[in-house]
Design an enzyme around this catalytic site. Structure first.
Site, PDB file in Angstrom:
ATOM      1  N   TYR A  59       0.866  -1.183   0.000  1.00 55.03           N
ATOM      2  CA  TYR A  59       0.000   0.000   0.000  1.00 55.03           C
ATOM      3  C   TYR A  59       0.905   1.236   0.000  1.00 55.03           C
ATOM      4  O   TYR A  59       1.227   1.807   1.042  1.00 55.03           O
ATOM      5  CB  TYR A  59      -0.907   0.007   1.227  1.00 55.03           C
ATOM      6  CG  TYR A  59      -2.010  -1.014   1.230  1.00 55.03           C
ATOM      7  CD1 TYR A  59      -2.274  -1.827   0.133  1.00 55.03           C
ATOM      8  CD2 TYR A  59      -2.818  -1.171   2.358  1.00 55.03           C
ATOM      9  CE1 TYR A  59      -3.296  -2.758   0.152  1.00 55.03           C
ATOM     10  CE2 TYR A  59      -3.856  -2.105   2.383  1.00 55.03           C
ATOM     11  CZ  TYR A  59      -4.080  -2.898   1.277  1.00 55.03           C
ATOM     12  OH  TYR A  59      -5.089  -3.823   1.313  1.00 55.03           O
ATOM     13  N   PHE A 210     -13.004  -3.753  -0.154  1.00 53.73           N
ATOM     14  CA  PHE A 210     -13.912  -2.907  -0.941  1.00 53.73           C
ATOM     15  C   PHE A 210     -15.341  -3.056  -0.413  1.00 53.73           C
ATOM     16  O   PHE A 210     -16.265  -3.393  -1.166  1.00 53.73           O
ATOM     17  CB  PHE A 210     -13.851  -3.238  -2.433  1.00 53.73           C
ATOM     18  CG  PHE A 210     -12.500  -3.030  -3.053  1.00 53.73           C
ATOM     19  CD1 PHE A 210     -11.787  -1.865  -2.826  1.00 53.73           C
ATOM     20  CD2 PHE A 210     -11.933  -3.999  -3.867  1.00 53.73           C
ATOM     21  CE1 PHE A 210     -10.524  -1.677  -3.385  1.00 53.73           C
ATOM     22  CE2 PHE A 210     -10.680  -3.817  -4.436  1.00 53.73           C
ATOM     23  CZ  PHE A 210      -9.987  -2.654  -4.192  1.00 53.73           C
ATOM     24  N   PRO A 211     -15.578  -2.830   0.885  1.00 59.51           N
ATOM     25  CA  PRO A 211     -16.889  -3.143   1.471  1.00 59.51           C
ATOM     26  C   PRO A 211     -18.051  -2.334   0.906  1.00 59.51           C
ATOM     27  O   PRO A 211     -19.194  -2.770   0.997  1.00 59.51           O
ATOM     28  CB  PRO A 211     -16.686  -2.837   2.963  1.00 59.51           C
ATOM     29  CG  PRO A 211     -15.533  -1.889   3.021  1.00 59.51           C
ATOM     30  CD  PRO A 211     -14.635  -2.275   1.892  1.00 59.51           C
ATOM     31  N   GLY A 214     -19.824  -1.505  -4.530  1.00 62.91           N
ATOM     32  CA  GLY A 214     -20.804  -1.505  -5.608  1.00 62.91           C
ATOM     33  C   GLY A 214     -22.219  -1.618  -5.091  1.00 62.91           C
ATOM     34  O   GLY A 214     -22.447  -1.854  -3.906  1.00 62.91           O
ATOM     35  N   LEU A 216     -24.382   0.792  -4.867  1.00 67.80           N
ATOM     36  CA  LEU A 216     -24.808   1.940  -4.066  1.00 67.80           C
ATOM     37  C   LEU A 216     -25.968   2.704  -4.691  1.00 67.80           C
ATOM     38  O   LEU A 216     -26.529   3.598  -4.055  1.00 67.80           O
ATOM     39  CB  LEU A 216     -23.625   2.890  -3.828  1.00 67.80           C
ATOM     40  CG  LEU A 216     -22.458   2.307  -3.028  1.00 67.80           C
ATOM     41  CD1 LEU A 216     -21.422   3.374  -2.744  1.00 67.80           C
ATOM     42  CD2 LEU A 216     -22.944   1.681  -1.719  1.00 67.80           C
TER      43      LEU A 216
END
Length: 279
Positions: A59, A210-211, A214, A216
């Site tokens: 990261y 990536f909680p 998508g 949304l």
């Protein structure tokens, strides 16, 4: 719904933590973020009760100037008691994209994380399988055995696996206890329920990455968000907390405002009607 989870049976953490991926840059290929802003986000997260931070040695910004691990050490060391830091090893990134690291490279990654975070022992280390997507059928045994040996040496407290299917999870469990699984899973991506079910039965933490990745704009989600006077992202996080008692959510951000929004999701209690609308 309990707000805490006992990771590995001995580390009590709040079920809403923090993912450090976006501290170094806004997205893949994006510019480096301001380092002081990243440190401020980390300090505020701890002030808000976050006691579980998920990071990785890879990261870092594309130009290499900003590293999540360095920011964590600079902002939070000496670390407060009860703070759990999780990291991951496995992929090696090069010009052609990520490839699976050799067992020796996996060990070197963990040793590098210990140094960059300023720790003598890591609370949780995941073996990340595959690259940008899952790698069904890929054996993880040799690499996971490296982490198991490091656990025996006292360098790692608990082990996890990431980006795995049920067979790969079973392979890991056959080598050493698995405390957590980190897979892609959110309202718009529910294909990983088989692994979630295994984790729920076994008491293994299931940590979606990536909680809020998508779904949304789903009408049911918007309806529930309006009902709770919340944002769709907050409801998406609350749904993950409600879907199983073993889910641990680690939304990431480099923004103080988004951090406050994410942490506020833990106060949302979804009703049966809400869950029906989100089904």
């Amino acid at each position: 719904m309990t707000s805490q989870f006992r990771l590995g049976g001995d580390l009590t953490i709040n079920r809403l933590g923090f993912g450090a991926m976006r501290l170094s840059q806004a997205g893949p290929g994006g510019p480096a973020r301001d380092a002081e802003q990243g440190r401020a986000v980390l300090r505020r997260a701890v002030e808000l009760g976050v006691d579980h931070i998920d990071t990785a040695g890879f990261y870092r910004s594309q130009d290499g100037t900003v590293s999540a691990n360095t920011l964590i050490r600079e902002a939070l060391s000496p670390y407060p008691g009860g703070l759990v830091i999780a990291t991951k090893a496995g992929p090696v990134f090069g010009p052609g994209g990520p490839r699976p690291g050799t067992p020796a490279e996996v060990r070197a990654q963990v040793e590098s994380d210990l140094e960059s975070l300023g720790l003598d022992r890591l609370d949780l280390v995941y073996l990340r399988v595959g690259g940008t997507g899952p790698a069904p059928g890929e054996s993880l045994a040799e690499r996971f055995e490296v982490l198991a040996r490091m656990r025996d040496e006292g360098l790692i407290r608990h082990l996890g696996v990431s980006n795995v299917d049920a067979a790969q999870l079973a392979e890991a469990v056959g080598i050493a206890p698995v405390a957590a699984v980190q897979n892609a899973f959110h309202l718009g991506l529910r294909a990983g329920t088989a692994v979630l079910d295994v984790c729920t039965r076994a008491g293994i933490a299931f940590v979606p990455f990536f909680p809020a990745g998508g779904g949304l704009d789903d009408p049911g989600l918007l309806k529930v968000a309006d009902r709770h006077a919340a944002t769709p992202r907050q409801v998406a996080l609350a749904w993950l907390l409600a879907v199983s008692p073993v889910t641990v959510v680690i939304p990431g951000t480099g923004s103080l405002a988004h951090l406050e929004e994410n942490v506020a999701a833990r106060s949302i209690t979804l009703t049966g009607d809400d869950l029906a609308d989100l089904a």
